[in-house]
Motif scaffolding. Structure first.
Motif, PDB file in Angstrom:
ATOM      1  N   THR A 214       0.853  -1.175   0.000  1.00 64.96           N
ATOM      2  CA  THR A 214       0.000   0.000   0.000  1.00 64.96           C
ATOM      3  C   THR A 214       0.896   1.234   0.000  1.00 64.96           C
ATOM      4  N   THR A 215       0.363   2.350   0.430  1.00 63.80           N
ATOM      5  CA  THR A 215       1.133   3.589   0.504  1.00 63.80           C
ATOM      6  C   THR A 215       1.045   4.153   1.909  1.00 63.80           C
ATOM      7  N   LEU A 216       1.917   5.096   2.196  1.00 63.35           N
ATOM      8  CA  LEU A 216       1.901   5.751   3.495  1.00 63.35           C
ATOM      9  C   LEU A 216       0.552   6.419   3.753  1.00 63.35           C
ATOM     10  N   GLU A 217      -0.015   6.996   2.714  1.00 62.88           N
ATOM     11  CA  GLU A 217      -1.305   7.672   2.859  1.00 62.88           C
ATOM     12  C   GLU A 217      -2.416   6.690   3.239  1.00 62.88           C
ATOM     13  N   LYS A 218      -2.390   5.485   2.672  1.00 60.80           N
ATOM     14  CA  LYS A 218      -3.503   4.550   2.820  1.00 60.80           C
ATOM     15  C   LYS A 218      -3.213   3.383   3.765  1.00 60.80           C
ATOM     16  N   MET A 219      -2.077   3.384   4.434  1.00 55.04           N
ATOM     17  CA  MET A 219      -1.676   2.213   5.206  1.00 55.04           C
ATOM     18  C   MET A 219      -2.658   1.866   6.332  1.00 55.04           C
ATOM     19  N   LEU A 220      -3.316   2.847   6.901  1.00 52.12           N
ATOM     20  CA  LEU A 220      -4.228   2.569   8.011  1.00 52.12           C
ATOM     21  C   LEU A 220      -5.535   1.942   7.545  1.00 52.12           C
ATOM     22  N   ASP A 221      -5.744   1.870   6.239  1.00 49.35           N
ATOM     23  CA  ASP A 221      -6.919   1.173   5.709  1.00 49.35           C
ATOM     24  C   ASP A 221      -6.751  -0.345   5.792  1.00 49.35           C
ATOM     25  N   GLU A 222      -5.512  -0.801   6.008  1.00 47.91           N
ATOM     26  CA  GLU A 222      -5.215  -2.230   6.052  1.00 47.91           C
ATOM     27  C   GLU A 222      -5.309  -2.755   7.494  1.00 47.91           C
ATOM     28  N   ALA A 223      -5.533  -4.061   7.610  1.00 47.90           N
ATOM     29  CA  ALA A 223      -5.572  -4.701   8.928  1.00 47.90           C
ATOM     30  C   ALA A 223      -4.158  -4.769   9.494  1.00 47.90           C
ATOM     31  N   ILE A 224      -3.973  -4.233  10.680  1.00 44.84           N
ATOM     32  CA  ILE A 224      -2.670  -4.210  11.344  1.00 44.84           C
ATOM     33  C   ILE A 224      -2.869  -4.659  12.784  1.00 44.84           C
ATOM     34  N   GLY A 225      -2.034  -5.591  13.252  1.00 41.62           N
ATOM     35  CA  GLY A 225      -2.135  -6.087  14.618  1.00 41.62           C
ATOM     36  C   GLY A 225      -0.769  -6.386  15.193  1.00 41.62           C
ATOM     37  N   MET A 226      -0.724  -7.054  16.334  1.00 46.11           N
ATOM     38  CA  MET A 226       0.542  -7.348  17.008  1.00 46.11           C
ATOM     39  C   MET A 226       1.423  -8.299  16.210  1.00 46.11           C
ATOM     40  N   GLN A 227       0.833  -9.172  15.409  1.00 47.41           N
ATOM     41  CA  GLN A 227       1.604 -10.135  14.630  1.00 47.41           C
ATOM     42  C   GLN A 227       2.018  -9.576  13.266  1.00 47.41           C
ATOM     43  N   THR A 228       1.810  -8.274  13.079  1.00 45.65           N
ATOM     44  CA  THR A 228       2.102  -7.620  11.806  1.00 45.65           C
ATOM     45  C   THR A 228       3.427  -6.873  11.883  1.00 45.65           C
TER      46      THR A 228
END
Length: 256
Positions: A214-228
């Motif tokens: 993805t991009t820096l602008e859109k990265m928070l649209d992705e699923a992110i957790g502790m195992q990421t």
């Protein structure tokens, strides 16, 4: 009468398992596990290496957040003359147990021989599945504030962002800790283009591996957790055929 020669000599191997895939574990790690009389570790990691252990070995498992107890137990058993293996995911010296083992060994003033056996770290495994994002200078920063105050973590982010390092983010988010990754993105956006490539990897080299570009602008649209693990590119990083690449500088020097 027992002499010094009769006293069994224990040892402690701090063993890195790598990212979890059996074929990415170092041969030296397998040897240490099979030779150990006592194996200590987090139960999830122990499940990954059951087939490497000697059936006669004593296996001591524990849950998360019991790192000090595991390291102390491993040192105590080694001090009793046992060959002990303490297992860690990834590399023992990168956000893992090797440092804690040495801290405890110093506090106990033990003479137990300690051998650190390296493993493929999360950043290596994630970089490999993404392509070649770490070909130039990079910094690794954990967003977990369990051991480090957030003010210090934020200061480190502020330091590396304008220096154009590729930035590897460990422990980016948890159920209770959601604001740190948002603030990280804000800091990066203050110094980098919104189009900067970002790689997001979970479960690298395991059956549940997921890889997203993805991009820096859109990265928070992705699923992110502790195992990421999140890898934020520098000003030269590009994406080609779904691969994330940071040039080393050969093109500029040799006109590729």
């Amino acid at each position: 009468m027992t002499t010094a020669q009769d006293t069994p000599t224990g040892s402690l191997a701090v063993v890195g398992l790598g990212p979890g895939a059996a074929d990415l574990m170092a041969p030296r790690a397998r040897t240490a596990l099979s030779a150990a009389e006592v194996v200590v570790g987090y139960r999830t990691y122990l499940d990954l290496v059951r087939d490497c252990l000697n059936p006669a070995s004593e296996v001591l498992s524990s849950s998360m957040m019991q790192e000090i107890d595991r390291c102390r137990t491993a040192l105590e058993r080694a001090g009793q003359g046992r060959r002990v293996a303490l297992v860690c995911g990834g590399d023992p010296g990168i956000y893992a147990m090797a440092g804690l083992v040495f801290e405890l060994a110093r506090s106990l003033d033990t003479t137990v021989p300690i051998d650190v056996i390296p493993g493929i770290a999360a950043l290596n495994a994630c970089a490999a599945v993404l392509g070649a994002p770490l070909m130039h200078d990079f910094a690794a920063i954990s967003l977990s504030d369990l051991m480090t105050p957030w003010e210090l973590i934020e200061r480190r982010l502020e330091a590396v962002a304008p220096a154009d390092f590729v930035v590897v983010i460990y422990n980016p988010k948890s159920k209770k800790r959601t604001d740190q990754i948002v603030r990280t993105r804000e800091i990066m956006l203050a110094h980098r283009s919104p189009d900067t490539p970002v790689g997001i990897v979970s479960g690298a080299a395991r059956e549940h591996e997921t890889v997203r570009l993805t991009t820096l602008e859109k990265m928070l649209d992705e699923a992110i957790g502790m195992q990421t693990t999140v890898i934020i590119g520098n000003s030269q990083t590009f994406v080609w055929r779904d691969r994330m690449v940071t040039p080393r500088g050969y093109g500029r020097k040799y006109g590729l």
